[in-house]
Write a protein that holds these residues in place. Structure first.
Motif, PDB file in Angstrom:
ATOM      1  N   LEU A   1       0.863  -1.172   0.000  1.00  0.00           N
ATOM      2  CA  LEU A   1       0.000   0.000   0.000  1.00  0.00           C
ATOM      3  C   LEU A   1       0.904   1.227   0.000  1.00  0.00           C
ATOM      4  N   GLN A   2       0.982   1.885  -1.145  1.00  0.00           N
ATOM      5  CA  GLN A   2       1.737   3.125  -1.251  1.00  0.00           C
ATOM      6  C   GLN A   2       0.834   4.273  -0.837  1.00  0.00           C
ATOM      7  N   MET A   3       1.257   5.010   0.166  1.00  0.00           N
ATOM      8  CA  MET A   3       0.444   6.095   0.713  1.00  0.00           C
ATOM      9  C   MET A   3       1.176   7.413   0.509  1.00  0.00           C
ATOM     10  N   ASN A   4       0.590   8.277  -0.296  1.00  0.00           N
ATOM     11  CA  ASN A   4       1.164   9.593  -0.567  1.00  0.00           C
ATOM     12  C   ASN A   4       0.254  10.694  -0.031  1.00  0.00           C
ATOM     13  N   SER A   5       0.796  11.890   0.079  1.00  0.00           N
ATOM     14  CA  SER A   5       0.015  13.047   0.548  1.00  0.00           C
ATOM     15  C   SER A   5      -0.739  12.710   1.832  1.00  0.00           C
ATOM     16  N   LEU A   6      -0.042  12.129   2.762  1.00  0.00           N
ATOM     17  CA  LEU A   6      -0.688  11.672   3.991  1.00  0.00           C
ATOM     18  C   LEU A   6      -1.226  12.834   4.810  1.00  0.00           C
ATOM     19  N   LYS A   7      -2.339  12.581   5.465  1.00  0.00           N
ATOM     20  CA  LYS A   7      -3.026  13.568   6.282  1.00  0.00           C
ATOM     21  C   LYS A   7      -3.103  13.072   7.722  1.00  0.00           C
ATOM     22  N   PRO A   8      -3.232  13.958   8.680  1.00  0.00           N
ATOM     23  CA  PRO A   8      -3.371  13.508  10.076  1.00  0.00           C
ATOM     24  C   PRO A   8      -4.527  12.524  10.267  1.00  0.00           C
ATOM     25  N   GLU A   9      -5.584  12.676   9.495  1.00  0.00           N
ATOM     26  CA  GLU A   9      -6.732  11.762   9.632  1.00  0.00           C
ATOM     27  C   GLU A   9      -6.443  10.368   9.088  1.00  0.00           C
ATOM     28  N   ASP A  10      -5.290  10.179   8.461  1.00  0.00           N
ATOM     29  CA  ASP A  10      -4.885   8.833   8.036  1.00  0.00           C
ATOM     30  C   ASP A  10      -4.230   8.053   9.177  1.00  0.00           C
ATOM     31  N   THR A  11      -4.003   8.721  10.305  1.00  0.00           N
ATOM     32  CA  THR A  11      -3.403   8.055  11.458  1.00  0.00           C
ATOM     33  C   THR A  11      -4.300   6.916  11.930  1.00  0.00           C
ATOM     34  N   ALA A  12      -3.729   5.710  11.997  1.00  0.00           N
ATOM     35  CA  ALA A  12      -4.503   4.521  12.365  1.00  0.00           C
ATOM     36  C   ALA A  12      -3.577   3.322  12.420  1.00  0.00           C
ATOM     37  N   MET A  13      -4.117   2.229  12.935  1.00  0.00           N
ATOM     38  CA  MET A  13      -3.466   0.926  12.788  1.00  0.00           C
ATOM     39  C   MET A  13      -3.948   0.348  11.468  1.00  0.00           C
ATOM     40  N   TYR A  14      -3.011  -0.045  10.622  1.00  0.00           N
ATOM     41  CA  TYR A  14      -3.346  -0.578   9.307  1.00  0.00           C
ATOM     42  C   TYR A  14      -3.172  -2.090   9.307  1.00  0.00           C
ATOM     43  N   TYR A  15      -4.191  -2.764   8.766  1.00  0.00           N
ATOM     44  CA  TYR A  15      -4.211  -4.219   8.728  1.00  0.00           C
ATOM     45  C   TYR A  15      -4.313  -4.717   7.301  1.00  0.00           C
ATOM     46  N   CYS A  16      -3.641  -5.817   7.062  1.00  0.00           N
ATOM     47  CA  CYS A  16      -3.748  -6.543   5.812  1.00  0.00           C
ATOM     48  C   CYS A  16      -4.756  -7.677   6.014  1.00  0.00           C
ATOM     49  N   ALA A  17      -5.578  -7.938   5.002  1.00  0.00           N
ATOM     50  CA  ALA A  17      -6.573  -8.998   5.089  1.00  0.00           C
ATOM     51  C   ALA A  17      -6.633  -9.766   3.791  1.00  0.00           C
ATOM     52  N   ALA A  18      -7.099 -11.016   3.885  1.00  0.00           N
ATOM     53  CA  ALA A  18      -7.211 -11.851   2.698  1.00  0.00           C
ATOM     54  C   ALA A  18      -8.425 -12.758   2.805  1.00  0.00           C
ATOM     55  N   ASP A  19      -9.005 -13.068   1.657  1.00  0.00           N
ATOM     56  CA  ASP A  19     -10.107 -14.016   1.626  1.00  0.00           C
ATOM     57  C   ASP A  19     -10.153 -14.700   0.278  1.00  0.00           C
ATOM     58  N   LYS A  20     -10.602 -15.947   0.292  1.00  0.00           N
ATOM     59  CA  LYS A  20     -10.649 -16.735  -0.940  1.00  0.00           C
ATOM     60  C   LYS A  20     -11.809 -16.317  -1.830  1.00  0.00           C
ATOM     61  N   THR A  21     -12.924 -15.872  -1.245  1.00  0.00           N
ATOM     62  CA  THR A  21     -14.122 -15.617  -2.040  1.00  0.00           C
ATOM     63  C   THR A  21     -14.654 -14.192  -1.956  1.00  0.00           C
ATOM     64  N   TYR A  22     -14.436 -13.529  -0.823  1.00  0.00           N
ATOM     65  CA  TYR A  22     -14.992 -12.189  -0.659  1.00  0.00           C
ATOM     66  C   TYR A  22     -13.972 -11.132  -1.025  1.00  0.00           C
ATOM     67  N   CYS A  23     -14.459 -10.064  -1.693  1.00  0.00           N
ATOM     68  CA  CYS A  23     -13.587  -8.935  -2.007  1.00  0.00           C
ATOM     69  C   CYS A  23     -14.408  -7.664  -1.921  1.00  0.00           C
ATOM     70  N   GLY A  24     -14.137  -6.841  -0.924  1.00  0.00           N
ATOM     71  CA  GLY A  24     -14.894  -5.616  -0.772  1.00  0.00           C
ATOM     72  C   GLY A  24     -14.495  -4.881   0.479  1.00  0.00           C
ATOM     73  N   SER A  25     -15.320  -3.928   0.870  1.00  0.00           N
ATOM     74  CA  SER A  25     -14.972  -3.024   1.958  1.00  0.00           C
ATOM     75  C   SER A  25     -15.423  -3.500   3.334  1.00  0.00           C
ATOM     76  N   ARG A  26     -16.190  -4.581   3.402  1.00  0.00           N
ATOM     77  CA  ARG A  26     -16.701  -5.044   4.689  1.00  0.00           C
ATOM     78  C   ARG A  26     -15.682  -5.960   5.361  1.00  0.00           C
ATOM     79  N   TYR A  27     -15.191  -5.533   6.519  1.00  0.00           N
ATOM     80  CA  TYR A  27     -14.119  -6.302   7.161  1.00  0.00           C
ATOM     81  C   TYR A  27     -14.590  -7.684   7.593  1.00  0.00           C
TER      82      TYR A  27
END
Length: 122
Positions: A80-106
């Motif tokens: 994940l290349q992150m440019n022009s970072l903002k203070p609101e981007d401050t967070a713990m970032y997680y990588c996730a994987a799934d065999k069948t699902y692909c989308g925004s719902r964790y």
């Protein structure tokens, strides 16, 4: 079973850049959907970007034009290349994987890394 290990987090000034990496184990990595999520205490885990096995990508509106998700199948690594970072981007970032699902719902993802902290100072 898929195991994920994130790296590359740290502290950066607003406007700066960071590149996160997620090393994956498992023979079926290349066909899985992979995603990046972030978590701020007191808020729900937010989908940032995700990439299908064929390379098709999608992004949250909040990071479009600033973040780029990519993967190197030969290295079993997600980025994940992150440019022009903002203070609101401050967070713990997680990588996730799934065999069948692909989308925004964790809740759709079966496999998760331990996270890497990103802090953006104003």
């Amino acid at each position: 079973q898929v195991q994920l290990v994130e790296s590359g987090g740290g502290s950066v000034q607003a406007g700066g850049s960071l590149r996160l990496s997620c090393s994956a184990s498992g023979n079926t990595y290349s066909s899985y959907c992979m995603g990046w999520f972030r978590l701020v205490p007191g808020k729900e885990r937010e989908g940032v970007a995700w990439i299908l096995g064929d390379g098709l990508t999608s992004y949250a509106d909040s990071v479009k034009g600033r973040f780029t998700i990519s993967k190197d199948n030969a290295k079993n690594t997600l980025y994940l290349q992150m440019n022009s970072l903002k203070p609101e981007d401050t967070a713990m970032y997680y990588c996730a994987a799934d065999k069948t699902y692909c989308g925004s719902r964790y809740v759709g993802y079966s496999y998760w890394g331990q996270g890497t902290q990103v802090t953006v100072d104003s």
